[in-house]
Each structure stands twice: as structure tokens, then as C-alpha cells.
Design a protein around this motif. Structure first.
Motif, mmCIF file in Angstrom:
data_model
loop_
_atom_site.group_PDB
_atom_site.id
_atom_site.type_symbol
_atom_site.label_atom_id
_atom_site.label_comp_id
_atom_site.label_asym_id
_atom_site.label_seq_id
_atom_site.Cartn_x
_atom_site.Cartn_y
_atom_site.Cartn_z
ATOM 1 N N GLU A 67 0.852 -1.193 0.000
ATOM 2 C CA GLU A 67 0.000 0.000 0.000
ATOM 3 C C GLU A 67 0.883 1.237 0.000
ATOM 4 O OE1 GLU A 67 -3.135 2.188 3.027
ATOM 5 O OE2 GLU A 67 -2.399 0.217 3.551
ATOM 6 N N ARG A 89 -1.588 -4.144 3.217
ATOM 7 C CA ARG A 89 -1.863 -2.889 3.915
ATOM 8 C C ARG A 89 -0.705 -2.529 4.851
ATOM 9 N NH1 ARG A 89 -7.322 -1.758 3.757
ATOM 10 N NH2 ARG A 89 -8.653 -3.450 3.038
ATOM 11 N N GLU A 91 -1.267 -1.581 7.841
ATOM 12 C CA GLU A 91 -1.709 -2.261 9.064
ATOM 13 C C GLU A 91 -3.038 -2.921 8.774
ATOM 14 O OE1 GLU A 91 -3.816 1.155 11.696
ATOM 15 O OE2 GLU A 91 -1.626 1.296 11.551
ATOM 16 N N ALA A 92 -3.322 -3.987 9.498
ATOM 17 C CA ALA A 92 -4.558 -4.732 9.271
ATOM 18 C C ALA A 92 -5.761 -3.825 9.480
ATOM 19 C CB ALA A 92 -4.628 -5.928 10.220
ATOM 20 N N LYS A 93 -6.754 -3.977 8.607
ATOM 21 C CA LYS A 93 -7.950 -3.164 8.780
ATOM 22 C C LYS A 93 -8.686 -3.608 10.036
ATOM 23 C CE LYS A 93 -10.944 -5.758 5.599
ATOM 24 N NZ LYS A 93 -11.798 -5.674 4.431
ATOM 25 N N GLN A 94 -9.423 -2.715 10.622
ATOM 26 C CA GLN A 94 -10.063 -2.959 11.911
ATOM 27 C C GLN A 94 -11.517 -3.423 11.786
ATOM 28 O OE1 GLN A 94 -8.164 -2.712 14.807
ATOM 29 N NE2 GLN A 94 -6.586 -2.527 13.249
ATOM 30 N N TYR A 95 -11.932 -3.795 10.589
ATOM 31 C CA TYR A 95 -13.321 -4.198 10.374
ATOM 32 C C TYR A 95 -13.356 -5.338 9.353
ATOM 33 C CZ TYR A 95 -12.544 -1.328 6.269
ATOM 34 O OH TYR A 95 -12.025 -0.794 5.115
ATOM 35 N N CYS A 98 -10.578 -8.061 8.778
ATOM 36 C CA CYS A 98 -9.437 -7.619 9.598
ATOM 37 C C CYS A 98 -8.099 -8.109 9.040
ATOM 38 C CB CYS A 98 -9.606 -8.047 11.055
ATOM 39 S SG CYS A 98 -11.094 -7.377 11.829
ATOM 40 N N LYS A 99 -7.986 -8.156 7.734
ATOM 41 C CA LYS A 99 -6.773 -8.661 7.092
ATOM 42 C C LYS A 99 -5.711 -7.587 6.908
ATOM 43 C CE LYS A 99 -8.738 -12.321 4.209
ATOM 44 N NZ LYS A 99 -8.899 -12.751 2.799
ATOM 45 N N GLU A 102 -4.730 -8.511 1.467
ATOM 46 C CA GLU A 102 -5.963 -8.849 0.756
ATOM 47 C C GLU A 102 -5.629 -9.710 -0.452
ATOM 48 O OE1 GLU A 102 -8.875 -8.201 1.893
ATOM 49 O OE2 GLU A 102 -8.403 -6.689 3.391
#
Length: 176
Positions: A67, A89, A91-95, A98-99, A102
Motif C-alpha cells: 500500500e 496494507r 496495518e490490518a484493517k479494523q473491520y 481484519c486482514k 488482501e
């Protein structure tokens, strides 16, 4: 694949900016390579991706575009090689899922990272550690531009080989 003899000069002409710039590493530079200027140009992006194809190890199972700048390059290289892309990413997404990465599962897979510009390798180092924790085998990063000091591998501390399309020295020489 033969080298693209005018690529360094063309990228330098489009992307080299002069001024005062703070880099991700915190270093201050009097010049900046705005990689988004070549990444947003379909012809230049295609030329960079074509040169990158030959740098990707033959046993690569996934191309991990970092990213944000590595994503369009990884997508193009994926299209040219048929190797699936992975979008990594910061950092891992928070929703949702949560990966951090991707795409396909990385566990036990050989992932070659794809980055736009490397100076100190901070973002690549972070991604390498995170992907290895998820079980990926990460040994190589291919990048469009390596701005690190000539002859130094900024990612040696994490055992990563850097394979650039262009180096800062090549861009400087193209400017002369």
C-alpha cells in the motif's frame, strides 16, 4: 527481456521534483521522486512493469503489492505474468475480515514483494515481518526505484534481496 534504454531518462524527467521534502524515514531531501507521476501514466507504468517481470523469481506464488504505491505495479506485473496479486496494507484493517493482506492466503506461500520506491526500506521491512508472521516465505522485493546508497542493501537485516528496475545512480546518470 531487453532493457528499456530510455526508461531512466523518461522517469527522471517526469518524476524528479526539486525543493525540500521529508521522506517516510524522516530524512530531509532536496529532491523527491514522485512515483505517483509514473504510476498514474499508463505508458510509463507499463514500461516499469515490463522491466520488473524479469526480476520476479520463477518460484513466486503471490506478488505482494505494498500500500499504496506497490499496488498498481503489482497489478500490472500480475497481469503480465499470470501470478496472483496480493495487496498488503500498512496495518490490518479494523473491520470486516481484519486482514493485513488482501487476496489469497499467504501461509506457506512464496511471496515476492512489489514496491515503488525504497530508500531505507521501512515499509518493506514492516510488511516482510508481518507476512512472515502469517506464514509466508518472503525473500525478495522488486521495486521500481532503489534510492538507497549504492552498494548497500537496506533490507539485509531482514534477509531480503532487493531487485530494482532502476537505482538512484541510474536516474542521476540519465539526468546528466
Amino acid at each position: 527481456m531487453t532493457a528499456d534504454p530510455t526508461l531512466a531518462a523518461d522517469i527522471d524527467a517526469v518524476c524528479r521534483l526539486s525543493g525540500t521534502f521529508t521522506l517516510r524515514s524522516g530524512q530531509v531531501s532536496s529532491e523527491y521522486f514522485d512515483k505517483y507521476l509514473f504510476e498514474a501514466d499508463p505508458r510509463l507504468l507499463a514500461r516499469v512493469a515490463a522491466q520488473m517481470v524479469g526480476l520476479v523469481p520463477a518460484d513466486t506464488e503471490l506478488l505482494g503489492g505494498l500500500e499504496l504505491g506497490g499496488v498498481p505495479i503489482a497489478t500490472m506485473v500480475s497481469s503480465l505474468t499470470g501470478t496472483p496479486a496480493l495487496f498488503v496494507r500498512k496495518e490490518a484493517k479494523q473491520y470486516g475480515t481484519c486482514k493485513l493482506a488482501e487476496g489469497q492466503d499467504v501461509a506457506g506461500r512464496r511471496v515476492t514483494l512489489v514496491e515503488d520506491v525504497i530508500t531505507t526500506g521501512g515499509a518493506v521491512r514492516d510488511a516482510t515481518r508481518a507476512l512472515r508472521e502469517a506464514g509466508a516465505v518472503v525473500e525478495v522485493v522488486v521495486c521500481a526505484i532503489d534510492r538507497s546508497p549504492e552498494g548497500e542493501n537496506p533490507l539485509a537485516d531482514v534477509g531480503l534481496e532487493v531487485r530494482p528496475v532502476l537505482t538512484k545512480a541510474q536516474l542521476d546518470a540519465a539526468r546528466a
